[in-house]
Design a protein around this motif. Structure first.
Motif, PDB file in Angstrom:
ATOM      1  N   UNK A  41       0.820  -1.221   0.000  1.00 39.01           N
ATOM      2  CA  UNK A  41       0.000   0.000   0.000  1.00 39.01           C
ATOM      3  C   UNK A  41       0.853   1.270   0.000  1.00 39.01           C
ATOM      4  N   UNK A  42       1.498   1.576   1.138  1.00 43.83           N
ATOM      5  CA  UNK A  42       2.249   2.819   1.273  1.00 43.83           C
ATOM      6  C   UNK A  42       3.390   2.908   0.272  1.00 43.83           C
ATOM      7  N   UNK A  43       3.400   3.988  -0.493  1.00 41.97           N
ATOM      8  CA  UNK A  43       4.426   4.292  -1.489  1.00 41.97           C
ATOM      9  C   UNK A  43       4.442   3.323  -2.662  1.00 41.97           C
ATOM     10  N   UNK A  44       3.417   2.473  -2.724  1.00 41.38           N
ATOM     11  CA  UNK A  44       3.165   1.666  -3.921  1.00 41.38           C
ATOM     12  C   UNK A  44       1.857   2.113  -4.555  1.00 41.38           C
ATOM     13  N   UNK A  45       0.819   2.263  -3.718  1.00 44.34           N
ATOM     14  CA  UNK A  45      -0.478   2.744  -4.203  1.00 44.34           C
ATOM     15  C   UNK A  45      -0.668   4.232  -3.954  1.00 44.34           C
ATOM     16  N   UNK A  46      -0.155   4.714  -2.831  1.00 46.67           N
ATOM     17  CA  UNK A  46      -0.310   6.140  -2.504  1.00 46.67           C
ATOM     18  C   UNK A  46       0.936   6.673  -1.812  1.00 46.67           C
ATOM     19  N   UNK A  47       1.066   8.005  -1.835  1.00 45.80           N
ATOM     20  CA  UNK A  47       2.198   8.658  -1.186  1.00 45.80           C
ATOM     21  C   UNK A  47       2.102   8.460   0.324  1.00 45.80           C
ATOM     22  N   UNK A  48       3.227   8.223   0.956  1.00 49.37           N
ATOM     23  CA  UNK A  48       3.244   8.047   2.401  1.00 49.37           C
ATOM     24  C   UNK A  48       4.504   8.629   3.030  1.00 49.37           C
ATOM     25  N   UNK A 135       0.421   8.009  -9.639  1.00 47.94           N
ATOM     26  CA  UNK A 135      -0.117   8.072 -11.002  1.00 47.94           C
ATOM     27  C   UNK A 135      -0.488   6.699 -11.555  1.00 47.94           C
ATOM     28  N   UNK A 136      -1.686   6.625 -12.126  1.00 52.96           N
ATOM     29  CA  UNK A 136      -2.143   5.427 -12.804  1.00 52.96           C
ATOM     30  C   UNK A 136      -2.657   4.315 -11.915  1.00 52.96           C
ATOM     31  N   UNK A 226       8.571  -1.867  -8.017  1.00 53.12           N
ATOM     32  CA  UNK A 226       8.286  -0.547  -8.582  1.00 53.12           C
ATOM     33  C   UNK A 226       8.937   0.479  -7.660  1.00 53.12           C
ATOM     34  N   UNK A 227      10.154   0.894  -7.943  1.00 52.12           N
ATOM     35  CA  UNK A 227      10.870   1.807  -7.040  1.00 52.12           C
ATOM     36  C   UNK A 227      10.134   3.128  -6.841  1.00 52.12           C
ATOM     37  N   UNK A 228      10.302   3.674  -5.651  1.00 56.23           N
ATOM     38  CA  UNK A 228       9.761   4.992  -5.309  1.00 56.23           C
ATOM     39  C   UNK A 228      10.938   5.859  -4.883  1.00 56.23           C
ATOM     40  N   UNK A 229      10.966   7.100  -5.352  1.00 50.29           N
ATOM     41  CA  UNK A 229      12.103   7.982  -5.072  1.00 50.29           C
ATOM     42  C   UNK A 229      12.297   8.247  -3.578  1.00 50.29           C
ATOM     43  N   UNK A 230      11.235   8.132  -2.795  1.00 48.15           N
ATOM     44  CA  UNK A 230      11.329   8.460  -1.376  1.00 48.15           C
ATOM     45  C   UNK A 230      10.964   7.274  -0.486  1.00 48.15           C
ATOM     46  N   UNK A 231      11.386   6.088  -0.896  1.00 47.91           N
ATOM     47  CA  UNK A 231      11.184   4.915  -0.042  1.00 47.91           C
ATOM     48  C   UNK A 231      11.912   5.128   1.274  1.00 47.91           C
ATOM     49  N   UNK A 232      11.252   4.763   2.361  1.00 44.67           N
ATOM     50  CA  UNK A 232      11.784   4.916   3.719  1.00 44.67           C
ATOM     51  C   UNK A 232      13.173   4.279   3.804  1.00 44.67           C
ATOM     52  N   UNK A 233      14.116   4.980   4.436  1.00 40.09           N
ATOM     53  CA  UNK A 233      15.495   4.507   4.507  1.00 40.09           C
ATOM     54  C   UNK A 233      15.600   3.149   5.196  1.00 40.09           C
ATOM     55  N   UNK A 253       6.714   2.469 -13.853  1.00 36.02           N
ATOM     56  CA  UNK A 253       5.416   3.059 -13.530  1.00 36.02           C
ATOM     57  C   UNK A 253       4.438   1.971 -13.126  1.00 36.02           C
ATOM     58  N   UNK A 254       3.520   2.315 -12.246  1.00 42.09           N
ATOM     59  CA  UNK A 254       2.510   1.344 -11.797  1.00 42.09           C
ATOM     60  C   UNK A 254       1.654   0.874 -12.970  1.00 42.09           C
ATOM     61  N   UNK A 255       1.360   1.776 -13.881  1.00 43.24           N
ATOM     62  CA  UNK A 255       0.513   1.421 -15.027  1.00 43.24           C
ATOM     63  C   UNK A 255       1.168   0.388 -15.939  1.00 43.24           C
ATOM     64  N   UNK A 256       2.494   0.231 -15.825  1.00 43.84           N
ATOM     65  CA  UNK A 256       3.190  -0.767 -16.649  1.00 43.84           C
ATOM     66  C   UNK A 256       2.796  -2.199 -16.279  1.00 43.84           C
ATOM     67  N   UNK A 257       2.122  -2.371 -15.152  1.00 44.08           N
ATOM     68  CA  UNK A 257       1.623  -3.687 -14.793  1.00 44.08           C
ATOM     69  C   UNK A 257       0.688  -4.234 -15.881  1.00 44.08           C
TER      70      UNK A 257
END
Length: 261
Positions: A41-48, A135-136, A226-233, A253-257
């Protein structure tokens, strides 16, 4: 297949990544057969994590330590977070405890009720933030749910995660929801057994190597990173090489699924 949509094999390992692209692997290989897709969920589906980073920046500025640099304070906070998580689990309450504990360890001045309230206030933006879907996500999940079984597999505080899911508007698209205390291979095996998943047709999708990708591979599942630029350290980790018979996709991108499922 572009570099952003790579299906990894277990041959010719690149020592810099531990993975090697398989140029012969076609896209869309999972579209013909129904799959079970487990989604973080977090940082995969929505910003967290961006909201936590904002709170941490405010905390470090408020502490304004005379000896330790901002990076050193952050390292102390990371240690506090690890200890707090071990004792109290994940979630906003745990994060608040970590900020308070870090302040008490590093500040020369004693903690006062006013300082405590000020530190806690830095986290208000996290609980007050609207759910911002990446996005997506909404369109992609709606399409995937027509062909595949979707199960949300996240970790943290059950109440917090459940509330975020319902606020996101995505809840109807999932056939089940799992909020785990921790994501390790044993937890994934429990999820597999509980939902009668066939490992050969089950994938874990997420942004965290430590919690989403590596333990899912260890449990015998396929995975989509699906990497996120701000994944928790604290979620950073080298992505492991999949074992023989397993597949690992890395998507930009998530839409690439939709190119694969």
């Amino acid at each position: 297949m572009s570099d952003s949509n790579i299906l990894y094999s277990t041959q010719n390992t690149d020592p810099n990544r531990g993975l090697t692209p398989s140029p012969k692997a076609p896209s869309g290989t999972c579209k013909a057969e129904r799959q079970t897709i487990l989604l973080d969920a977090d940082d995969t589906l929505w910003e967290n994590n961006i909201y936590f980073e904002q709170a941490i920046a405010a905390f470090i500025s408020y502490l304004d330590h005379r000896v330790h640099s901002a990076d050193e304070v952050r390292e102390h906070l990371n240690l506090c977070e690890r200890a707090t998580i071990a004792a109290h689990g994940y979630g906003l309450k745990s994060f608040r405890k970590s900020l308070v504990n870090c302040f008490e360890k590093l500040s020369d001045a004693p903690m006062t009720p006013e300082k405590h309230d000020r530190i806690v206030s830095f986290t208000n933006s996290i609980s007050d933030a609207n759910i911002e879907l990446l996005p997506g996500v909404a369109e992609t999940l709606a399409e995937l749910s027509k062909r595949h079984r979707l199960i949300l597999v996240t970790k943290g505080n059950v109440e917090e995660q459940t509330q975020k899911l319902h606020r996101s508007g995505l809840a109807p698209l999932f056939s089940a929801v799992e909020v785990l205390e921790e994501k390790h291979d044993t937890a994934y095996r429990t999820v597999i057994q509980r939902h009668a998943c066939d490992s050969a047709n089950t994938w874990m999708v997420g942004n965290s190597p430590r919690s989403d990708i590596n333990p899912a591979l260890a449990a015998g599942l396929h995975a989509v990173f699906i990497p996120h630029d701000y994944t928790w350290v604290l979620e950073h980790e080298t992505v492991n090489q999949p074992s023989a018979g397993q597949h690992l996709l890395e998507l930009a991108r998530f839409s690439d699924l939709l190119l694969h499922f």
